[in-house]
Design a protein around this motif. Structure first.
Motif, mmCIF file in Angstrom:
data_model
loop_
_atom_site.group_PDB
_atom_site.id
_atom_site.type_symbol
_atom_site.label_atom_id
_atom_site.label_comp_id
_atom_site.label_asym_id
_atom_site.label_seq_id
_atom_site.Cartn_x
_atom_site.Cartn_y
_atom_site.Cartn_z
ATOM 1 N N ASP A 26 0.829 -1.205 0.000
ATOM 2 C CA ASP A 26 0.000 0.000 0.000
ATOM 3 C C ASP A 26 0.862 1.254 0.000
ATOM 4 O OD1 ASP A 26 -2.649 -1.127 -0.006
ATOM 5 O OD2 ASP A 26 -2.321 -1.721 2.082
ATOM 6 N N GLU A 27 1.936 1.246 0.782
ATOM 7 C CA GLU A 27 2.855 2.393 0.796
ATOM 8 C C GLU A 27 3.554 2.534 -0.547
ATOM 9 O OE1 GLU A 27 5.295 2.835 4.492
ATOM 10 O OE2 GLU A 27 4.157 1.034 5.076
ATOM 11 N N TRP A 28 3.896 1.403 -1.171
ATOM 12 C CA TRP A 28 4.509 1.429 -2.490
ATOM 13 C C TRP A 28 3.559 2.049 -3.513
ATOM 14 C CZ3 TRP A 28 2.883 -1.526 -6.812
ATOM 15 C CH2 TRP A 28 3.731 -1.438 -7.927
ATOM 16 N N LEU A 29 2.305 1.615 -3.483
ATOM 17 C CA LEU A 29 1.322 2.133 -4.437
ATOM 18 C C LEU A 29 1.118 3.635 -4.247
ATOM 19 C CD1 LEU A 29 -0.657 1.542 -6.705
ATOM 20 C CD2 LEU A 29 -2.357 0.947 -4.966
ATOM 21 N N ALA A 30 1.207 4.103 -3.032
ATOM 22 C CA ALA A 30 1.033 5.531 -2.756
ATOM 23 C C ALA A 30 2.135 6.381 -3.394
ATOM 24 C CB ALA A 30 0.984 5.775 -1.248
ATOM 25 N N LEU A 31 3.241 5.767 -3.811
ATOM 26 C CA LEU A 31 4.315 6.505 -4.477
ATOM 27 C C LEU A 31 3.975 6.862 -5.921
ATOM 28 C CD1 LEU A 31 7.490 4.574 -3.243
ATOM 29 C CD2 LEU A 31 6.509 6.700 -2.326
ATOM 30 N N PHE A 32 2.923 6.256 -6.474
ATOM 31 C CA PHE A 32 2.548 6.516 -7.859
ATOM 32 C C PHE A 32 1.652 7.744 -7.947
ATOM 33 C CE2 PHE A 32 4.105 2.304 -8.422
ATOM 34 C CZ PHE A 32 4.446 2.199 -9.759
ATOM 35 N N ALA A 33 1.889 8.548 -8.978
ATOM 36 C CA ALA A 33 1.009 9.672 -9.282
ATOM 37 C C ALA A 33 -0.359 9.117 -9.685
ATOM 38 C CB ALA A 33 1.603 10.507 -10.414
ATOM 39 N N GLU A 34 -1.373 9.957 -9.627
ATOM 40 C CA GLU A 34 -2.717 9.514 -10.010
ATOM 41 C C GLU A 34 -2.742 8.950 -11.426
ATOM 42 O OE1 GLU A 34 -5.510 9.070 -8.186
ATOM 43 O OE2 GLU A 34 -4.151 9.541 -6.531
ATOM 44 N N ASP A 35 -1.928 9.512 -12.314
ATOM 45 C CA ASP A 35 -1.861 9.015 -13.690
ATOM 46 C C ASP A 35 -0.663 8.090 -13.895
ATOM 47 O OD1 ASP A 35 0.146 10.923 -13.501
ATOM 48 O OD2 ASP A 35 -0.279 11.847 -15.439
ATOM 49 N N GLY A 36 -0.111 7.576 -12.812
ATOM 50 C CA GLY A 36 1.075 6.732 -12.877
ATOM 51 C C GLY A 36 0.824 5.406 -13.576
ATOM 52 N N ARG A 37 1.881 4.892 -14.187
ATOM 53 C CA ARG A 37 1.823 3.609 -14.896
ATOM 54 C C ARG A 37 3.018 2.745 -14.505
ATOM 55 N NH1 ARG A 37 -2.450 5.494 -16.109
ATOM 56 N NH2 ARG A 37 -3.416 5.742 -18.135
ATOM 57 N N TYR A 38 2.774 1.435 -14.518
ATOM 58 C CA TYR A 38 3.812 0.419 -14.307
ATOM 59 C C TYR A 38 3.856 -0.380 -15.600
ATOM 60 C CZ TYR A 38 5.844 -3.892 -12.312
ATOM 61 O OH TYR A 38 6.622 -4.994 -12.039
ATOM 62 N N TRP A 39 5.029 -0.417 -16.253
ATOM 63 C CA TRP A 39 5.113 -1.018 -17.589
ATOM 64 C C TRP A 39 6.302 -1.958 -17.668
ATOM 65 C CZ3 TRP A 39 7.158 1.869 -22.459
ATOM 66 C CH2 TRP A 39 6.953 1.083 -23.606
ATOM 67 N N VAL A 40 6.015 -3.186 -18.113
ATOM 68 C CA VAL A 40 7.060 -4.173 -18.392
ATOM 69 C C VAL A 40 6.907 -4.557 -19.859
ATOM 70 C CG1 VAL A 40 8.121 -6.365 -17.713
ATOM 71 C CG2 VAL A 40 6.828 -5.029 -16.012
ATOM 72 N N PRO A 41 7.713 -3.942 -20.750
ATOM 73 C CA PRO A 41 7.597 -4.223 -22.190
ATOM 74 C C PRO A 41 8.000 -5.661 -22.520
ATOM 75 C CG PRO A 41 8.965 -2.274 -21.790
ATOM 76 C CD PRO A 41 8.721 -2.930 -20.470
ATOM 77 N N ARG A 133 7.289 15.991 -9.490
ATOM 78 C CA ARG A 133 7.046 16.665 -8.218
ATOM 79 C C ARG A 133 5.569 17.028 -8.163
ATOM 80 N NH1 ARG A 133 10.918 20.961 -8.095
ATOM 81 N NH2 ARG A 133 9.486 22.008 -9.501
ATOM 82 N N THR A 134 4.905 16.656 -7.076
ATOM 83 C CA THR A 134 3.494 16.961 -6.872
ATOM 84 C C THR A 134 3.345 17.654 -5.520
ATOM 85 O OG1 THR A 134 2.885 14.949 -5.647
ATOM 86 C CG2 THR A 134 2.932 14.774 -8.067
ATOM 87 N N PRO A 135 2.173 18.211 -5.227
ATOM 88 C CA PRO A 135 1.968 18.794 -3.897
ATOM 89 C C PRO A 135 2.160 17.777 -2.767
ATOM 90 C CG PRO A 135 0.257 19.538 -5.396
ATOM 91 C CD PRO A 135 1.044 18.478 -6.125
ATOM 92 N N GLN A 136 1.993 16.493 -3.063
ATOM 93 C CA GLN A 136 2.179 15.434 -2.068
ATOM 94 C C GLN A 136 3.627 14.968 -1.979
ATOM 95 O OE1 GLN A 136 -0.261 15.121 -4.631
ATOM 96 N NE2 GLN A 136 -1.684 16.165 -3.257
ATOM 97 N N GLY A 137 4.496 15.478 -2.828
ATOM 98 C CA GLY A 137 5.896 15.068 -2.859
ATOM 99 C C GLY A 137 6.224 14.407 -4.182
ATOM 100 N N THR A 138 7.370 13.788 -4.260
ATOM 101 C CA THR A 138 7.798 13.099 -5.484
ATOM 102 C C THR A 138 6.910 11.881 -5.709
ATOM 103 O OG1 THR A 138 10.062 13.837 -5.115
ATOM 104 C CG2 THR A 138 9.751 11.990 -6.626
ATOM 105 N N ARG A 139 6.496 11.693 -6.960
ATOM 106 C CA ARG A 139 5.652 10.558 -7.317
ATOM 107 C C ARG A 139 6.144 9.945 -8.621
ATOM 108 N NH1 ARG A 139 4.648 11.019 -2.789
ATOM 109 N NH2 ARG A 139 2.639 11.297 -1.773
#
Length: 161
Positions: A26-41, A133-139
């Motif tokens: 859950d803490e890991w997921l919180a590091l992603f921006a709202e539009d964040g993506r995880y990609w493994v080509p 950089r976001t208002p919540q910190g680095t994402r």
């Protein structure tokens, strides 16, 4: 982790891997921006976008949340016994940094080891993080995982590379 400089960004990438190793999804997921993506080509470095070719994974926050929820579910058959992982990172290299715009791209070579019961899997490759950089910190806006030999048949990875 509020400092948006080379040292702070490299520390951010190391902290992200540490959260996965500790099972703090859950803490890991919180590091992603709202539009964040995880990609493994599927084609590793040769693949330039996720739309023109299949990928091993291309997930937005909603899909990542579903995976995290599955990992926490005590009925998840694939987690009996539970999987554990260890990320071994080389030093991150900042490839692009725009402090004024609040964006950065880092490359980090890695080894990933996942263990479940008597089975152990080891993968190698490079991470490419696009951080903002976001208002919540680095994402994380994008975490791209370029695996060595990604096009070969791979066993199922239960956690997050």
């Amino acid at each position: 982790m509020n400092e948006f400089n080379e040292m702070g960004l490299c520390d951010f990438v190391a902290r992200e891997a540490s959260l996965l190793d500790d099972g703090r999804f859950d803490e890991w997921l919180a590091l992603f921006a709202e539009d964040g993506r995880y990609w493994v080509p599927l084609l590793g470095r040769a693949q330039h976008d996720a739309q023109s070719h299949n990928s091993i994974a291309f997930e937005d926050r909603l899909l990542l949340q579903l995976r995290v929820d599955r990992l926490k579910d005590p009925r998840a058959h694939s987690q009996h016994p539970a999987s554990r992982c260890q990320h071994v990172l080389q030093n991150s290299r900042v490839e692009q940094l725009d402090v004024d715009a609040g964006s950065a791209t880092l490359r980090t070579p890695f080894l990933y080891i996942e263990a479940r019961g008597e089975q152990q899997l080891m993968l190698a490759g490079s991470y490419h993080h696009v951080l903002v950089r976001t208002p919540q910190g680095t994402r994380i806006q994008l975490k791209r995982v370029d695996l060595l030999g990604a096009e070969r048949a791979l066993p199922a990875v239960q956690l997050f590379i």
